[in-house]
Scaffold this motif. Sequence first.
Motif, PDB file in Angstrom:
ATOM      1  N   MET A   1     -27.910 -23.669  83.721  1.00  0.00           N
ATOM      2  CA  MET A   1     -28.056 -22.277  84.090  1.00  0.00           C
ATOM      3  C   MET A   1     -28.747 -21.558  82.939  1.00  0.00           C
ATOM      4  O   MET A   1     -28.678 -21.993  81.790  1.00  0.00           O
ATOM      5  N   LYS A   2     -29.383 -20.464  83.256  1.00  0.00           N
ATOM      6  CA  LYS A   2     -30.107 -19.698  82.245  1.00  0.00           C
ATOM      7  C   LYS A   2     -29.180 -18.638  81.646  1.00  0.00           C
ATOM      8  O   LYS A   2     -28.455 -17.966  82.372  1.00  0.00           O
ATOM      9  N   LEU A   3     -29.241 -18.513  80.318  1.00  0.00           N
ATOM     10  CA  LEU A   3     -28.424 -17.538  79.617  1.00  0.00           C
ATOM     11  C   LEU A   3     -29.317 -16.633  78.789  1.00  0.00           C
ATOM     12  O   LEU A   3     -30.233 -17.099  78.111  1.00  0.00           O
ATOM     13  N   GLU A   4     -29.036 -15.325  78.850  1.00  0.00           N
ATOM     14  CA  GLU A   4     -29.679 -14.339  77.983  1.00  0.00           C
ATOM     15  C   GLU A   4     -28.600 -13.500  77.321  1.00  0.00           C
ATOM     16  O   GLU A   4     -27.715 -12.991  78.004  1.00  0.00           O
ATOM     17  N   ILE A   5     -28.665 -13.392  75.990  1.00  0.00           N
ATOM     18  CA  ILE A   5     -27.780 -12.509  75.244  1.00  0.00           C
ATOM     19  C   ILE A   5     -28.655 -11.450  74.604  1.00  0.00           C
ATOM     20  O   ILE A   5     -29.548 -11.776  73.809  1.00  0.00           O
ATOM     21  N   ILE A   6     -28.421 -10.190  74.977  1.00  0.00           N
ATOM     22  CA  ILE A   6     -29.259  -9.084  74.526  1.00  0.00           C
ATOM     23  C   ILE A   6     -28.391  -8.031  73.848  1.00  0.00           C
ATOM     24  O   ILE A   6     -27.317  -7.692  74.344  1.00  0.00           O
ATOM     25  N   THR A   7     -28.868  -7.529  72.691  1.00  0.00           N
ATOM     26  CA  THR A   7     -28.218  -6.412  72.008  1.00  0.00           C
ATOM     27  C   THR A   7     -29.154  -5.207  72.109  1.00  0.00           C
ATOM     28  O   THR A   7     -30.306  -5.363  72.527  1.00  0.00           O
ATOM     29  N   PRO A   8     -28.719  -4.028  71.707  1.00  0.00           N
ATOM     30  CA  PRO A   8     -29.618  -2.871  71.732  1.00  0.00           C
ATOM     31  C   PRO A   8     -30.853  -3.052  70.839  1.00  0.00           C
ATOM     32  O   PRO A   8     -31.895  -2.461  71.099  1.00  0.00           O
ATOM     33  N   ASP A   9     -30.750  -3.905  69.818  1.00  0.00           N
ATOM     34  CA  ASP A   9     -31.848  -4.103  68.875  1.00  0.00           C
ATOM     35  C   ASP A   9     -32.809  -5.212  69.252  1.00  0.00           C
ATOM     36  O   ASP A   9     -34.009  -5.114  68.992  1.00  0.00           O
ATOM     37  N   ARG A  10     -32.281  -6.304  69.841  1.00  0.00           N
ATOM     38  CA  ARG A  10     -33.133  -7.467  70.072  1.00  0.00           C
ATOM     39  C   ARG A  10     -32.495  -8.442  71.051  1.00  0.00           C
ATOM     40  O   ARG A  10     -31.320  -8.319  71.396  1.00  0.00           O
ATOM     41  N   SER A  11     -33.288  -9.440  71.437  1.00  0.00           N
ATOM     42  CA  SER A  11     -32.778 -10.542  72.233  1.00  0.00           C
ATOM     43  C   SER A  11     -32.233 -11.597  71.270  1.00  0.00           C
ATOM     44  O   SER A  11     -32.952 -12.084  70.402  1.00  0.00           O
ATOM     45  N   VAL A  12     -30.961 -11.947  71.399  1.00  0.00           N
ATOM     46  CA  VAL A  12     -30.304 -12.867  70.472  1.00  0.00           C
ATOM     47  C   VAL A  12     -30.481 -14.321  70.900  1.00  0.00           C
ATOM     48  O   VAL A  12     -30.695 -15.197  70.079  1.00  0.00           O
ATOM     49  N   PHE A  13     -30.399 -14.584  72.213  1.00  0.00           N
ATOM     50  CA  PHE A  13     -30.508 -15.953  72.710  1.00  0.00           C
ATOM     51  C   PHE A  13     -31.074 -15.945  74.112  1.00  0.00           C
ATOM     52  O   PHE A  13     -30.683 -15.129  74.943  1.00  0.00           O
ATOM     53  N   THR A  14     -31.977 -16.876  74.384  1.00  0.00           N
ATOM     54  CA  THR A  14     -32.477 -17.123  75.729  1.00  0.00           C
ATOM     55  C   THR A  14     -32.655 -18.622  75.868  1.00  0.00           C
ATOM     56  O   THR A  14     -33.310 -19.240  75.027  1.00  0.00           O
ATOM     57  N   GLY A  15     -32.059 -19.213  76.899  1.00  0.00           N
ATOM     58  CA  GLY A  15     -32.210 -20.647  77.083  1.00  0.00           C
ATOM     59  C   GLY A  15     -31.290 -21.194  78.151  1.00  0.00           C
ATOM     60  O   GLY A  15     -30.525 -20.470  78.771  1.00  0.00           O
ATOM     61  N   GLU A  16     -31.389 -22.514  78.342  1.00  0.00           N
ATOM     62  CA  GLU A  16     -30.579 -23.225  79.327  1.00  0.00           C
ATOM     63  C   GLU A  16     -29.300 -23.716  78.673  1.00  0.00           C
ATOM     64  O   GLU A  16     -29.328 -24.279  77.570  1.00  0.00           O
ATOM     65  N   VAL A  17     -28.163 -23.506  79.337  1.00  0.00           N
ATOM     66  CA  VAL A  17     -26.863 -23.941  78.835  1.00  0.00           C
ATOM     67  C   VAL A  17     -26.038 -24.526  79.979  1.00  0.00           C
ATOM     68  O   VAL A  17     -26.335 -24.307  81.153  1.00  0.00           O
ATOM     69  N   ASN A  18     -24.987 -25.276  79.611  1.00  0.00           N
ATOM     70  CA  ASN A  18     -24.070 -25.825  80.608  1.00  0.00           C
ATOM     71  C   ASN A  18     -22.768 -25.053  80.692  1.00  0.00           C
ATOM     72  O   ASN A  18     -22.092 -25.091  81.707  1.00  0.00           O
ATOM     73  N   LEU A  19     -22.403 -24.380  79.568  1.00  0.00           N
ATOM     74  CA  LEU A  19     -21.121 -23.699  79.511  1.00  0.00           C
ATOM     75  C   LEU A  19     -21.253 -22.449  78.662  1.00  0.00           C
ATOM     76  O   LEU A  19     -21.938 -22.461  77.638  1.00  0.00           O
ATOM     77  N   VAL A  20     -20.609 -21.369  79.109  1.00  0.00           N
ATOM     78  CA  VAL A  20     -20.513 -20.132  78.327  1.00  0.00           C
ATOM     79  C   VAL A  20     -19.048 -19.725  78.332  1.00  0.00           C
ATOM     80  O   VAL A  20     -18.446 -19.581  79.399  1.00  0.00           O
ATOM     81  N   GLN A  21     -18.468 -19.561  77.148  1.00  0.00           N
ATOM     82  CA  GLN A  21     -17.082 -19.094  77.021  1.00  0.00           C
ATOM     83  C   GLN A  21     -17.118 -17.690  76.445  1.00  0.00           C
ATOM     84  O   GLN A  21     -17.758 -17.453  75.419  1.00  0.00           O
ATOM     85  N   LEU A  22     -16.428 -16.753  77.103  1.00  0.00           N
ATOM     86  CA  LEU A  22     -16.531 -15.337  76.768  1.00  0.00           C
ATOM     87  C   LEU A  22     -15.169 -14.699  76.503  1.00  0.00           C
ATOM     88  O   LEU A  22     -14.171 -15.082  77.116  1.00  0.00           O
ATOM     89  N   PRO A  23     -15.136 -13.680  75.617  1.00  0.00           N
ATOM     90  CA  PRO A  23     -13.889 -12.955  75.346  1.00  0.00           C
ATOM     91  C   PRO A  23     -13.716 -11.763  76.295  1.00  0.00           C
ATOM     92  O   PRO A  23     -14.127 -10.645  75.998  1.00  0.00           O
ATOM     93  N   GLY A  24     -13.153 -11.994  77.452  1.00  0.00           N
ATOM     94  CA  GLY A  24     -12.941 -10.919  78.418  1.00  0.00           C
ATOM     95  C   GLY A  24     -11.809  -9.998  77.982  1.00  0.00           C
ATOM     96  O   GLY A  24     -10.956 -10.383  77.190  1.00  0.00           O
TER      97      GLY A  24
END
Length: 78
Positions: A1-24
């Motif tokens: 799956m495609k993942l994008e991590i974006i902050t107000p300043d810049r794009s931190v990560f863009t790429g293909e990943v199998n797993l994303v673990q998040l602090p909900g």
Amino acid sequence: MKLEIITPDRSVFTGEVNLVQLPGIDGSFEILNNHAPLISVLKKGNIKIKDDQGTEQFFEVNGGVVEVLKNKVLILAE
């Protein structure tokens, strides 16, 4: 799956990943391939991602929002 991590300043990560673990805000959760559509709020913590080779990366966030739709994960992080 495609993942994008974006902050107000810049794009931190863009790429293909199998797993994303998040602090909900109600606890940690994981997103895998073909996850159901989802929108959730994140709290301060670490995002863990794992790619096809099993390599893990970590990103610290101060909160944000995640959207999951059609095998694309978009994280708007603070």
